[in-house]
Design a protein around this motif. Sequence first.
Motif, PDB file in Angstrom:
ATOM      1  N   THR A  48       0.637   3.165  -8.150  1.00 33.77           N
ATOM      2  CA  THR A  48      -0.315   2.490  -7.273  1.00 33.77           C
ATOM      3  C   THR A  48      -1.314   1.829  -8.209  1.00 33.77           C
ATOM      4  OG1 THR A  48       0.014   4.085  -5.499  1.00 33.77           O
ATOM      5  CG2 THR A  48      -2.009   2.801  -5.443  1.00 33.77           C
TER       6      THR A  48
ATOM      7  N   ASN B 277       1.427   4.795   1.594  1.00 30.09           N
ATOM      8  CA  ASN B 277       1.115   5.576   2.794  1.00 30.09           C
ATOM      9  C   ASN B 277       2.379   6.296   3.256  1.00 30.09           C
ATOM     10  OD1 ASN B 277       2.675   3.633   4.233  1.00 30.09           O
ATOM     11  ND2 ASN B 277       0.849   2.372   4.600  1.00 30.09           N
TER      12      ASN B 277
ATOM     13  N   HIS C 178       5.447   4.016   4.180  1.00 26.44           N
ATOM     14  CA  HIS C 178       6.111   3.367   3.057  1.00 26.44           C
ATOM     15  C   HIS C 178       6.830   4.364   2.144  1.00 26.44           C
ATOM     16  CE1 HIS C 178       3.288  -0.338   3.524  1.00 26.44           C
ATOM     17  NE2 HIS C 178       4.306  -0.361   4.366  1.00 26.44           N
TER      18      HIS C 178
ATOM     19  N   THR D 245       0.818  -1.205   0.000  1.00 25.25           N
ATOM     20  CA  THR D 245       0.000   0.000   0.000  1.00 25.25           C
ATOM     21  C   THR D 245       0.857   1.263   0.000  1.00 25.25           C
ATOM     22  OG1 THR D 245      -0.117  -0.045   2.422  1.00 25.25           O
ATOM     23  CG2 THR D 245      -1.920  -1.093   1.209  1.00 25.25           C
TER      24      THR D 245
ATOM     25  N   THR E 179       3.214   0.207  -5.557  1.00 26.07           N
ATOM     26  CA  THR E 179       2.283  -0.449  -4.648  1.00 26.07           C
ATOM     27  C   THR E 179       1.080  -0.971  -5.432  1.00 26.07           C
ATOM     28  OG1 THR E 179       0.925   1.497  -4.133  1.00 26.07           O
ATOM     29  CG2 THR E 179       2.937   1.192  -2.839  1.00 26.07           C
TER      30      THR E 179
ATOM     31  N   SER F 201      -2.141  -0.805  -3.933  1.00 25.26           N
ATOM     32  CA  SER F 201      -3.258   0.071  -3.574  1.00 25.26           C
ATOM     33  C   SER F 201      -2.744   1.230  -2.726  1.00 25.26           C
ATOM     34  CB  SER F 201      -4.324  -0.720  -2.816  1.00 25.26           C
ATOM     35  OG  SER F 201      -3.779  -1.251  -1.613  1.00 25.26           O
ATOM     36  N   SER F 202      -3.654   2.123  -2.319  1.00 26.32           N
ATOM     37  CA  SER F 202      -3.294   3.286  -1.517  1.00 26.32           C
ATOM     38  C   SER F 202      -4.178   3.377  -0.280  1.00 26.32           C
ATOM     39  CB  SER F 202      -3.440   4.560  -2.351  1.00 26.32           C
ATOM     40  OG  SER F 202      -3.231   5.714  -1.550  1.00 26.32           O
ATOM     41  N   ASP F 203      -3.587   3.807   0.840  1.00 26.07           N
ATOM     42  CA  ASP F 203      -4.360   4.075   2.046  1.00 26.07           C
ATOM     43  C   ASP F 203      -5.061   5.425   1.966  1.00 26.07           C
ATOM     44  OD1 ASP F 203      -3.595   1.691   3.142  1.00 26.07           O
ATOM     45  OD2 ASP F 203      -2.097   2.531   4.516  1.00 26.07           O
ATOM     46  N   TRP F 204      -4.660   6.257   1.000  1.00 28.17           N
ATOM     47  CA  TRP F 204      -5.226   7.596   0.854  1.00 28.17           C
ATOM     48  C   TRP F 204      -6.241   7.641  -0.283  1.00 28.17           C
ATOM     49  CZ3 TRP F 204       0.505   9.091   0.710  1.00 28.17           C
ATOM     50  CH2 TRP F 204       0.982   9.304   2.015  1.00 28.17           C
ATOM     51  N   LYS F 205      -7.303   8.380  -0.076  1.00 29.76           N
ATOM     52  CA  LYS F 205      -8.299   8.624  -1.115  1.00 29.76           C
ATOM     53  C   LYS F 205      -8.540  10.129  -1.203  1.00 29.76           C
ATOM     54  CE  LYS F 205      -8.828   4.161  -1.434  1.00 29.76           C
ATOM     55  NZ  LYS F 205      -8.191   3.411  -2.523  1.00 29.76           N
TER      56      LYS F 205
END
Length: 242
Positions: free
Chosen positions: A187, A111, A114, A109, A156, A158-162
């Motif tokens: 991502t 973030n 990372h 992910t 990555t 995916s991402s933890d941020w939207k």
Amino acid sequence: MTNKVNMKELFLEMQQDMLMKLSLIRKHVTHAPTKGNAVEFSWIEFLGTYLPNRYCVDTAFIVDHTGTRSDQIDLVIYDQQYSPFVFCHAGVKYIPAESVYAIFEVKQTLNKQHIEYAAKKAKSVRALKRTSVPIVHAGGTYPPRPVFDIVAGIITTSSDWKPPFGKSFQEVTGALEPLQRLNIGCTLDSGSFLLQPDGTFDTSSKEETWIFFFIKLFTQLQNLGTVPAMDIDLYSQALDSI
């Protein structure tokens, strides 16, 4: 009638294939280190397949002629034509700093943690000492070429941020030191980014993540040209007989 190939469709299918492969790894591989290794291998295999043959792709440590070593780098894009030594010890590769075009950290992910970890890895490589010597050719000698700025990035799933590259992303990347700078990233299920000289970011749509990342990465590699020819004599000073 001229036959045509839908290049966008081909890229989108490549992206979908990679997403499916990584989704299967995340679903069925529960052991974290094994999962991480499987994801790294998938990216190495993918880039190794589609980049031109002049570029080698591996997981490795980077070393310089003083014996200084970088952190372990998940994905290294490097050259062996002018810097022929790639050391392999007990299955671990050590690549001379002169050979390196680009380095990537591969994580599940995107973030803050990372990004800062990838930036630390980037600094450990860029801080190494690189050499450059003249290249002899049939018509004479090319002077030593200046060393270039090694491309660094993060990959990555995916991402933890939207959204992935909004305010939080820009605050974290904006706080990085020059040697920690991340030039490019992907991502896969959300988008890709490219750092511009003025400090702003170009970003892709979600639908064209892989197309954007691959083309921008390849363009950056082309712009670097060829790696400098390493000073083998400096590396050989580690030997008692030289």
